[in-house]
Design an enzyme around this catalytic site. Structure first.
Site, mmCIF file in Angstrom:
data_model
loop_
_atom_site.group_PDB
_atom_site.id
_atom_site.type_symbol
_atom_site.label_atom_id
_atom_site.label_comp_id
_atom_site.label_asym_id
_atom_site.label_seq_id
_atom_site.Cartn_x
_atom_site.Cartn_y
_atom_site.Cartn_z
ATOM 1 N N GLY A 12 0.823 -1.219 0.000
ATOM 2 C CA GLY A 12 0.000 0.000 0.000
ATOM 3 C C GLY A 12 0.848 1.257 0.000
ATOM 4 N N ASP A 62 -3.277 -7.613 -4.240
ATOM 5 C CA ASP A 62 -4.162 -7.546 -3.081
ATOM 6 C C ASP A 62 -3.533 -8.393 -1.965
ATOM 7 O OD1 ASP A 62 -6.173 -7.882 -1.227
ATOM 8 O OD2 ASP A 62 -7.720 -8.405 -2.691
ATOM 9 N N VAL A 63 -3.268 -7.792 -0.822
ATOM 10 C CA VAL A 63 -2.603 -8.545 0.253
ATOM 11 C C VAL A 63 -3.469 -9.677 0.818
ATOM 12 C CG1 VAL A 63 -1.045 -6.658 0.930
ATOM 13 C CG2 VAL A 63 -3.251 -6.909 2.099
ATOM 14 N N ASN A 89 2.224 -2.126 5.502
ATOM 15 C CA ASN A 89 1.533 -0.856 5.756
ATOM 16 C C ASN A 89 0.058 -0.890 5.357
ATOM 17 O OD1 ASN A 89 1.268 2.291 5.751
ATOM 18 N ND2 ASN A 89 0.790 1.660 3.658
ATOM 19 N N SER A 141 -1.245 0.594 15.309
ATOM 20 C CA SER A 141 -1.991 1.827 15.591
ATOM 21 C C SER A 141 -2.069 2.023 17.098
ATOM 22 C CB SER A 141 -3.407 1.726 15.033
ATOM 23 O OG SER A 141 -4.194 2.790 15.519
ATOM 24 N N TYR A 154 -11.050 -2.954 13.886
ATOM 25 C CA TYR A 154 -9.742 -2.376 13.545
ATOM 26 C C TYR A 154 -8.755 -2.505 14.708
ATOM 27 C CZ TYR A 154 -6.466 1.333 12.052
ATOM 28 O OH TYR A 154 -5.353 2.068 11.698
ATOM 29 N N LYS A 158 -4.995 -4.440 15.098
ATOM 30 C CA LYS A 158 -3.745 -3.740 15.425
ATOM 31 C C LYS A 158 -3.141 -4.294 16.715
ATOM 32 C CE LYS A 158 -3.814 -1.145 11.756
ATOM 33 N NZ LYS A 158 -2.862 -1.377 10.667
ATOM 34 N N ILE A 187 -2.819 10.468 12.344
ATOM 35 C CA ILE A 187 -1.946 11.051 11.319
ATOM 36 C C ILE A 187 -2.823 11.625 10.203
ATOM 37 C CG2 ILE A 187 -0.026 10.523 9.730
ATOM 38 C CD1 ILE A 187 0.621 9.964 12.742
HETATM 39 P P1 NAP Z 1 -4.733 5.056 3.382
HETATM 40 O O1 NAP Z 1 -4.344 6.444 2.969
HETATM 41 O O2 NAP Z 1 -6.152 4.647 3.266
HETATM 42 O O3 NAP Z 1 -3.801 4.027 2.589
HETATM 43 C C1 NAP Z 1 -3.958 2.648 2.747
HETATM 44 C C2 NAP Z 1 -3.147 1.937 1.682
HETATM 45 O O4 NAP Z 1 -3.393 0.540 1.830
HETATM 46 C C3 NAP Z 1 -3.538 2.320 0.274
HETATM 47 O O5 NAP Z 1 -2.388 2.519 -0.513
HETATM 48 C C4 NAP Z 1 -4.324 1.107 -0.240
HETATM 49 O O6 NAP Z 1 -4.169 0.842 -1.628
HETATM 50 C C5 NAP Z 1 -3.647 -0.011 0.532
HETATM 51 N N1 NAP Z 1 -4.511 -1.169 0.625
HETATM 52 C C6 NAP Z 1 -5.733 -1.272 1.216
HETATM 53 N N2 NAP Z 1 -6.218 -2.513 1.077
HETATM 54 C C7 NAP Z 1 -5.263 -3.221 0.392
HETATM 55 C C8 NAP Z 1 -5.171 -4.562 -0.069
HETATM 56 N N3 NAP Z 1 -6.143 -5.454 0.157
HETATM 57 N N4 NAP Z 1 -4.051 -4.933 -0.746
HETATM 58 C C9 NAP Z 1 -3.048 -4.041 -0.990
HETATM 59 N N5 NAP Z 1 -3.084 -2.766 -0.576
HETATM 60 C C10 NAP Z 1 -4.180 -2.362 0.090
HETATM 61 O O7 NAP Z 1 -4.344 4.797 4.885
HETATM 62 P P2 NAP Z 1 -3.171 5.385 5.793
HETATM 63 O O8 NAP Z 1 -3.776 6.332 6.742
HETATM 64 O O9 NAP Z 1 -2.013 5.806 4.968
HETATM 65 O O10 NAP Z 1 -2.812 4.063 6.619
HETATM 66 C C11 NAP Z 1 -1.654 3.285 6.388
HETATM 67 C C12 NAP Z 1 -1.452 2.356 7.574
HETATM 68 O O11 NAP Z 1 -1.307 3.134 8.765
HETATM 69 C C13 NAP Z 1 -2.643 1.422 7.823
HETATM 70 O O12 NAP Z 1 -2.169 0.173 8.235
HETATM 71 C C14 NAP Z 1 -3.380 2.116 8.956
HETATM 72 O O13 NAP Z 1 -4.128 1.205 9.707
HETATM 73 C C15 NAP Z 1 -2.225 2.694 9.742
HETATM 74 N N6 NAP Z 1 -2.587 3.815 10.614
HETATM 75 C C16 NAP Z 1 -3.038 4.994 10.113
HETATM 76 C C17 NAP Z 1 -3.356 6.037 10.985
HETATM 77 C C18 NAP Z 1 -3.820 7.379 10.514
HETATM 78 O O14 NAP Z 1 -4.094 8.231 11.366
HETATM 79 N N7 NAP Z 1 -3.902 7.639 9.213
HETATM 80 C C19 NAP Z 1 -3.212 5.849 12.367
HETATM 81 C C20 NAP Z 1 -2.765 4.628 12.840
HETATM 82 C C21 NAP Z 1 -2.445 3.623 11.950
HETATM 83 P P3 NAP Z 1 -4.860 1.766 -2.756
HETATM 84 O O15 NAP Z 1 -4.079 3.053 -2.740
HETATM 85 O O16 NAP Z 1 -4.697 1.020 -3.996
HETATM 86 O O17 NAP Z 1 -6.276 1.947 -2.296
#
Ligand code: NAP
Length: 245
Positions: A12, A62-63, A89, A141, A154, A158, A187
């Site tokens: 991702g 797709d993971v 990620n 997370s 979720y 995590k 974030i």
């Molecule tokens: P995001 O902007 O929604 O990005 C998620 C990424 O995961 C996207 O690139 C998406 O691909 C990819 N993805 C989703 N399902 C997938 C699958 N089945 N196979 C392959 N790729 C897949 O989310 P983010 O905020 O950057 O989050 C990234 C990580 O950080 C996640 O694990 C999330 O739980 C964690 N996190 C985020 C926050 C926050 O505040 N944002 C806080 C704590 C933890 P596409 O681009 O093709 O859709």
């Protein structure tokens, strides 16, 4: 940070935190292989890396699909020559209060956030064992430790990543393979853009540093855990949350 010559798979890695991790890695001289699931303009993604020292390769995958994971990791080895690190990620949310949570919301989140990590790690580990080295960084997370109403699915995934990483670190420590969790707080990304203004205000009041984190804050922590500077750190959780937890 100098990561010249490191070869890293980031799942991702085309938007949000994954994109920042990938961008900062190529800027630091590492080569990256990224996968994604949605409709992505791959030329645009590659263009963002073109002035950086490290190379970037990208492929759909797709993971949750074991065949895709096997193909993606093979492609990565073919393009990069070897693999030094895997950053799990990719993650999704399907928030709902538990009383209203559907079986599909539960299953989908577990499938991407937990089984996806299992699938990708299973493929990458074969190369790490052969190479007698490797660093796995799982993006957890804050809610995996603190809990969060509306995120039973979720936060369960995590929290599970902590057990996963600690156990794997103990199993593979003797083979010089490390496994850690980076646990972001809140974030600024597409995932948190979904929150309404009221939710964001309530959230900020709970963060002692009074701001949401930036994707780059997470990228820096991931790079540290990939680098040799952290070579004795394994089985740990690095919280990056502005003192919120
Ligand atoms: P995001 O902007 O929604 O990005 C998620 C990424 O995961 C996207 O690139 C998406 O691909 C990819 N993805 C989703 N399902 C997938 C699958 N089945 N196979 C392959 N790729 C897949 O989310 P983010 O905020 O950057 O989050 C990234 C990580 O950080 C996640 O694990 C999330 O739980 C964690 N996190 C985020 C926050 C926050 O505040 N944002 C806080 C704590 C933890 P596409 O681009 O093709 O859709």
């Amino acid at each position: 940070m100098d990561l010249k010559g490191k070869n890293v798979f980031v799942t991702g890695g085309v938007q949000g935190i994954g994109q920042a991790i990938a961008y900062n890695l190529t800027k630091a001289g590492a080569n990256v292989f990224l996968n994604y699931i949605g409709n992505v303009n791959t030329e645009e993604v590659l263009a963002t890396h073109k002035d950086n020292e490290g190379k970037c390769f990208i492929s759909q995958g797709d993971v949750t699909n074991t065949d895709d994971c096997a193909r993606n990791v093979e492609e990565a080895i073919e393009k990069l020559g070897s693999l030094d690190a895997l950053v799990n990620n990719a993650g999704i949310t399907k928030d709902n209060l538990f009383m209203r949570m559907t079986q599909a919301e539960w299953d989908q989140v577990l499938s991407v956030n937990l089984t996806g990590v299992y699938n990708m790690t299973k493929q990458a580990i074969r190369y790490f064992v052969k190479a007698k080295k490797g660093s796995i960084v799982n993006i957890g997370s804050i809610v995996g430790s603190s809990g969060n109403p509306g995120q039973v699915n979720y936060s369960s995934t995590k929290a599970a990543l902590i057990g996963f990483s600690k156990s794997l670190a103990q199993e593979l420590g003797s083979r010089n393979i490390r496994c850690n969790v980076v646990a972001p707080g809140f974030i600024r990304t597409a995932m948190t853009d979904k929150l309404n203004e009221e939710q964001k205000k309530a959230l900020l009041s709970k963060i002692p540093m009074r701001r949401m984190g930036e994707a780059e804050d997470i990228a820096n922590s991931v790079m540290f855990l990939i680098s040799d500077v952290s070579q004795y750190i394994s089985g740990t959780v690095l919280h990056v949350n502005g003192a919120m937890y």
